[in-house]
Design an enzyme around this catalytic site. Structure first.
Site, PDB file in Angstrom:
ATOM      1  N   SER A 135      16.613 -34.412  -8.962  1.00  0.00           N
ATOM      2  CA  SER A 135      15.101 -34.019  -9.281  1.00  0.00           C
ATOM      3  C   SER A 135      15.176 -34.174 -10.971  1.00  0.00           C
ATOM      4  CB  SER A 135      15.051 -32.944  -8.985  1.00  0.00           C
ATOM      5  OG  SER A 135      13.675 -32.179  -9.615  1.00  0.00           O
ATOM      6  N   LEU A 162      10.891 -37.556  -9.540  1.00  0.00           N
ATOM      7  CA  LEU A 162      10.131 -36.977 -10.629  1.00  0.00           C
ATOM      8  C   LEU A 162       9.074 -35.920 -10.255  1.00  0.00           C
ATOM      9  CD1 LEU A 162       8.942 -40.714 -12.182  1.00  0.00           C
ATOM     10  CD2 LEU A 162      11.370 -39.508 -12.353  1.00  0.00           C
ATOM     11  N   ASP A 189       7.078 -34.909  -7.443  1.00  0.00           N
ATOM     12  CA  ASP A 189       6.844 -33.647  -6.729  1.00  0.00           C
ATOM     13  C   ASP A 189       5.890 -32.942  -7.527  1.00  0.00           C
ATOM     14  OD1 ASP A 189       7.011 -31.194  -5.822  1.00  0.00           O
ATOM     15  OD2 ASP A 189       9.060 -30.834  -6.288  1.00  0.00           O
ATOM     16  N   ASN A 191       4.375 -29.819  -7.048  1.00  0.00           N
ATOM     17  CA  ASN A 191       4.514 -28.563  -7.071  1.00  0.00           C
ATOM     18  C   ASN A 191       3.228 -27.761  -7.178  1.00  0.00           C
ATOM     19  OD1 ASN A 191       7.461 -28.794  -8.817  1.00  0.00           O
ATOM     20  ND2 ASN A 191       7.644 -27.544  -6.879  1.00  0.00           N
ATOM     21  N   GLU A 214       5.394 -34.826  -2.924  1.00  0.00           N
ATOM     22  CA  GLU A 214       5.722 -33.799  -2.498  1.00  0.00           C
ATOM     23  C   GLU A 214       4.880 -32.457  -2.909  1.00  0.00           C
ATOM     24  OE1 GLU A 214       9.673 -30.560  -2.539  1.00  0.00           O
ATOM     25  OE2 GLU A 214       9.654 -32.566  -3.408  1.00  0.00           O
ATOM     26  N   ASP A 239       6.341 -28.916   1.333  1.00  0.00           N
ATOM     27  CA  ASP A 239       7.498 -27.845   0.875  1.00  0.00           C
ATOM     28  C   ASP A 239       6.932 -26.540   0.970  1.00  0.00           C
ATOM     29  OD1 ASP A 239       9.501 -26.432  -0.468  1.00  0.00           O
ATOM     30  OD2 ASP A 239       9.404 -27.607  -2.415  1.00  0.00           O
ATOM     31  N   LYS A 263      13.914 -26.352   2.962  1.00  0.00           N
ATOM     32  CA  LYS A 263      14.749 -25.373   1.918  1.00  0.00           C
ATOM     33  C   LYS A 263      14.914 -24.091   2.768  1.00  0.00           C
ATOM     34  CE  LYS A 263      12.576 -26.707  -2.387  1.00  0.00           C
ATOM     35  NZ  LYS A 263      11.671 -26.601  -3.343  1.00  0.00           N
ATOM     36  N   GLY A 291      16.224 -28.442  -2.993  1.00  0.00           N
ATOM     37  CA  GLY A 291      17.118 -27.497  -3.645  1.00  0.00           C
ATOM     38  C   GLY A 291      16.302 -26.843  -4.824  1.00  0.00           C
TER      39      GLY A 291
END
Length: 369
Positions: A135, A162, A189, A191, A214, A239, A263, A291
């Site tokens: 990542s 990325l 990703d 977030n 993601e 996620d 996760k 992770g």
């Protein structure tokens, strides 16, 4: 097996480089380890969240209180604290999945060590090594990003992820594709950094042939993610929105995700993580292991989980040197783009005493019989 004592060991380990995402920048892995002592064996685990509740609602100081005042008394009251009995005992405490995961993992580590069984065998692993992705955080410039990606590929990583956010998305992805070609397994990703109103902008990422995007939208908003998936061809991966196997089944049924990031800490531990895997695998949905910048204590059981049959995409199970100049366990070293699955009993690793002493910032006894 009888529980004798539970200690909490706070650690702070410098990262080799700052790691920036859409919710902040980390320079140190600042968390705690849980050390469980039973009459048969000892067990270790790592709390996955951070000192501040930015990635999720849980944080280091709060988790210590929850463990001490609510979770440990319930587990200690069990006649035999077998791992399978822990989740029902802790169920009345709402949420706090990461704290529950830390306790369950430490007890499971002790239980498996007492029986001489590796984590991978217990979970049902089918491989003795797993492909490793890496990542890459948000960088000050595209040039620095390209340098980092080039270095990770030279080290042997087989997939690049990325981190993106508004203002840092299409152009860095385009630059990586142009430099390293269409054959590179590449994903992004967010977030939770975007809204559904930005769907047309996110659709611009379709041209780059990404493995997935993601958690692009707000956490727990399955409806919005399903609407986004109808408007883009890049597979949506969830996620933060998936807290258990039930959430996973709902997301798949709604077509809110076509890939699942597992996760273990986020779903309350490795037993529930295996159920999430089973649900996704049964529906033909690819799974990979995310992770949380773990030390070797957290990385070892993640590698065991990533060796299950449904984990068909490389995860964020990077080598120790990706994050730390020195780990608190023997380092995990990348070989031909893969990391070995620990084969010793329990999680298969223990803290190195000297390293643990140097990185420890505090130690307390949480419970004693």
């Amino acid at each position: 097996m009888k529980l004798e004592r539970v200690d909490i060991v706070h650690v702070a380990i410098p990262l080799v480089t700052p790691f920036r995402t859409s919710f902040g920048t980390m320079t140190t892995k600042d968390t705690f380890l849980l050390h469980v002592v039973t009459d048969d064996a000892e067990g270790w685990s790592e709390f996955a969240a951070d000192p501040e509740p930015l990635y999720c609602s849980e944080f280091v100081a709060g988790a210590e209180i929850v463990l001490r005042d609510f979770l440990l008394p319930r587990v200690a009251a069990l006649p035999r604290p077998a791992t399978a009995a822990l989740a029902p005992a802790m169920a009345k405490i709402k949420g706090h999945e990461l704290a529950k995961a830390a306790l369950e993992t430490a007890v499971l580590d002790a239980e498996l060590r007492a029986h001489g069984m590796p984590f991978a065998t217990y979970l049902g692993a089918v491989r003795d090594r797993v492909p490793a992705g890496v990542s890459v955080g948000i960088k000050p410039s595209v040039a620095e990003l390209l340098d980092d990606v080039e270095r990770y590929l030279a080290e042997g990583y087989v997939r690049i992820k990325l981190k993106i956010e508004p203002g840092w998305d299409v152009e860095p992805v385009r630059a990586v594709r142009e430099r390293f070609g269409d054959a590179l397994p590449l994903q992004v990703d967010a977030n939770t950094a975007y809204t559904l109103a930005e769907a047309e902008h996110l659709r611009r990422l379709d041209e780059f042939g990404l493995l997935l995007i993601e958690e692009p939208l707000g956490e727990n908003d399955l409806h919005a993610h399903a609407r986004l998936q109808r408007r883009i061809t890049t597979p949506v991966c969830l996620d933060e929105s998936l807290h258990n196997a039930r959430d996973t089944a709902s997301a798949i049924a709604l077509d809110a995700c076509r890939v699942v990031n597992v996760k273990p800490a986020r779903v309350g531990g490795y037993l529930e993580a295996r159920r999430v895997h089973d649900v996704a695998h049964a529906h033909g949905v690819p799974v990979w292991c995310g992770g949380m910048l773990e030390t070797g204590i957290g990385r070892a059981p993640n590698l065991a989980l990533a060796a299950l049959p449904g984990f068909t995409l490389p995860g964020d199970t990077s080598a120790s040197s990706r994050y730390f100049a020195e780990d608190i366990t023997e380092p995990f070293v990348l070989r031909d783009g893969h990391l070995p699955v620990p084969s010793a009993p329990g999680i298969g690793v223990e803290p190195l005493p000297d390293a643990l002493r140097r990185f420890t910032t505090g130690r307390r006894e949480l419970w004693r019989r």
